[in-house]
Design an enzyme around this catalytic site. Structure first.
Site, PDB file in Angstrom:
ATOM      1  N   ASP A 129      -5.790  -5.258   6.425  1.00  0.00           N
ATOM      2  CA  ASP A 129      -6.524  -4.955   5.538  1.00  0.00           C
ATOM      3  C   ASP A 129      -7.527  -6.030   5.448  1.00  0.00           C
ATOM      4  OD1 ASP A 129      -8.657  -3.460   4.122  1.00  0.00           O
ATOM      5  OD2 ASP A 129      -7.455  -3.160   2.301  1.00  0.00           O
ATOM      6  N   ASP A 174      -2.428 -17.199   5.681  1.00  0.00           N
ATOM      7  CA  ASP A 174      -3.669 -18.378   5.227  1.00  0.00           C
ATOM      8  C   ASP A 174      -4.021 -18.987   6.319  1.00  0.00           C
ATOM      9  OD1 ASP A 174      -0.888 -19.072   4.951  1.00  0.00           O
ATOM     10  OD2 ASP A 174      -1.140 -20.253   3.015  1.00  0.00           O
ATOM     11  N   LYS A 205       3.716 -13.690   6.042  1.00  0.00           N
ATOM     12  CA  LYS A 205       3.952 -14.838   4.821  1.00  0.00           C
ATOM     13  C   LYS A 205       5.487 -15.124   4.727  1.00  0.00           C
ATOM     14  CE  LYS A 205       2.120 -17.895   1.875  1.00  0.00           C
ATOM     15  NZ  LYS A 205       1.259 -18.804   2.027  1.00  0.00           N
ATOM     16  N   TYR A 256       0.868  -1.038   0.114  1.00  0.00           N
ATOM     17  CA  TYR A 256       0.080   0.087   0.121  1.00  0.00           C
ATOM     18  C   TYR A 256       0.987   1.298  -0.004  1.00  0.00           C
ATOM     19  CZ  TYR A 256      -4.209  -2.606   0.950  1.00  0.00           C
ATOM     20  OH  TYR A 256      -5.416  -3.483   0.854  1.00  0.00           O
TER      21      TYR A 256
END
Ligand code: NAD
Length: 358
Positions: free
Chosen positions: A247, A223, A190, A123
């Protein structure tokens, strides 16, 4: 008297802002509202969706209450919401997700706090359009330095995650946990795939955690985190994430407590704070006096606590909780079905809350 910058925003923004303003005033706290428009209409009128005067007002008042602002998809101006957070260095996005008795949800007793980094990651706004000179030079640089081929017809977004940015957001999460008697912080990443950006986020999180031995720390791959939150949300407490995952997981968590109509938020930096709901401008409901103003009201309650008006904050939260529990004066999204003819209007919810505050 508190002077607050009030940004009504786009779409449903003005109606939920008006409802929120009314309930805040009903607590007896006095406000001077410095009303500053920003967003789509302002862009059409002034050629800039975030005029300088808006930023100057927030800088002067230190506090803003903001409705959602539309971001055109693909083309047009960049997100005013993201820009505001960057320009005012509002690096910490705080989104509590708590179930209120009577709220329509598959889960009971959720009490999570999502802490999202607000200034970095994908972002950051560093992007190169397909076929641009920038995209072409990155494609060449990557080929030369790694031997890897990025397809010529690619658009490119850059994902920077720094030690500085990670340290301050993870510290905020632990400080929040300590101050609010929370027991655990979970860092989400991640790092198995993105070793130098998410890997850094994880390493720095672990280092910061060592300075808070009184708070439990763990990490989860994003995940897995999503699945865990759907299956066993009660295992989590304070969750800290880089911008993009933050987000997405914020909306997932809003779904656990009865939807976006109940999910408030605060964007905080060292100097300024902007309070706004998690949801967007829901343009299809604009002007219908139909949507739920509670996420914005709850953001207003966060603002009351922030400015030291804790008694008013408690009084207003109790009033809201009581309206939710009764289930009568709530909007369509909180009724058993969305076409329920007894659904209250946006302003009707404000009236009901005000009647309980008094
Ligand atoms: P959205 O959150 O505006 O709406 C998604 C759906 O959620 C709506 O169609 C509606 O069904 C429901 N919803 C949202 N708010 C609700 C409320 N108060 N009461 C009842 N139901 C509610 O998301 P979107 O449609 O993806 O985005 C619309 C616009 O808002 C886009 O331009 C987007 O960029 C912008 N946006 C702004 C912010 C912000 O200002 N911080 C945040 C998210 C999205």
């Amino acid at each position: 008297m508190h002077t607050v910058t009030l940004i009504p925003g786009d779409g449903i923004g003005p109606e939920i802002t008006e409802a929120t303003k009314r309930v805040l005033e009903a607590t007896g706290v006095s406000f001077e509202w410095d009303i500053q428009n920003a967003g789509e209409e302002v862009y059409k009128r002034e050629g800039n969706p975030l005029p300088k005067r808006v930023l100057e007002s927030i800088k002067k008042n230190k506090i803003a209450l903001k409705g959602p602002i539309t971001t055109p998809v693909g083309t047009g101006f960049r997100s005013v919401n993201v820009l505001l957070r960057q320009l005012l260095d509002l690096f910490c996005c705080l989104r509590p997700c708590k179930t209120y008795q009577g709220a329509k949800s598959r889960y009971k007793n959720i009490d999570l706090v999502i802490i999202r980094e607000n200034t970095e990651d994908l972002y950051a706004g560093i992007e190169y359009e397909k076929d641009s000179e920038g995209a072409q030079s990155i494609i060449e640089f990557v080929k030369k330095s790694t031997g890897k081929i990025i397809r010529q017809d690619s658009g490119i977004s850059i994902k920077p995650i720094s030690v500085y940015g990670t340290e301050r957001i993870v510290r905020s999460a632990f400080d929040y946990a300590r101050k609010n008697k929370r027991h655990k912080v979970t860092a989400v990443h991640k790092a198995n795939i993105m070793k130098y950006s998410d890997g850094l986020f994880l390493d720095v999180s672990r280092a910061v955690a060592k300075k808070y031995p009184d708070i439990e720390f763990e990490d989860k791959i994003v995940d897995n985190m999503c699945m865990q939150l759907v299956q066993k949300p009660e295992l989590y407490d304070v969750i800290v994430l880089p911008n993009l995952y933050g987000d997405i997981v914020s909306d997932l968590s809003a779904g656990l407590i009865g939807g976006l109509g109940l999910a408030p938020g605060a964007n905080r930096g060292d100097e300024y704070a902007v309070f706004e709901p998690t949801h967007g401008s829901a343009p299809k409901y604009k002007g219908l006096n139909k949507v739920n103003p509670m996420a914005m009201m709850l953001s207003g309650i966060m603002m009351l606590s922030h400015i030291g008006e804790t008694t008013a904050a408690e009084k207003l939260e109790n009033a809201l909780a009581s309206v939710i529990k009764e289930g009568k004066s709530v909007t369509y999204d909180m009724k058993p079905t969305s076409d329920d003819p007894t659904a209250a209007t946006t302003s009707g919810v404000a009236d009901a809350v005000i009647s309980k505050v008094a």
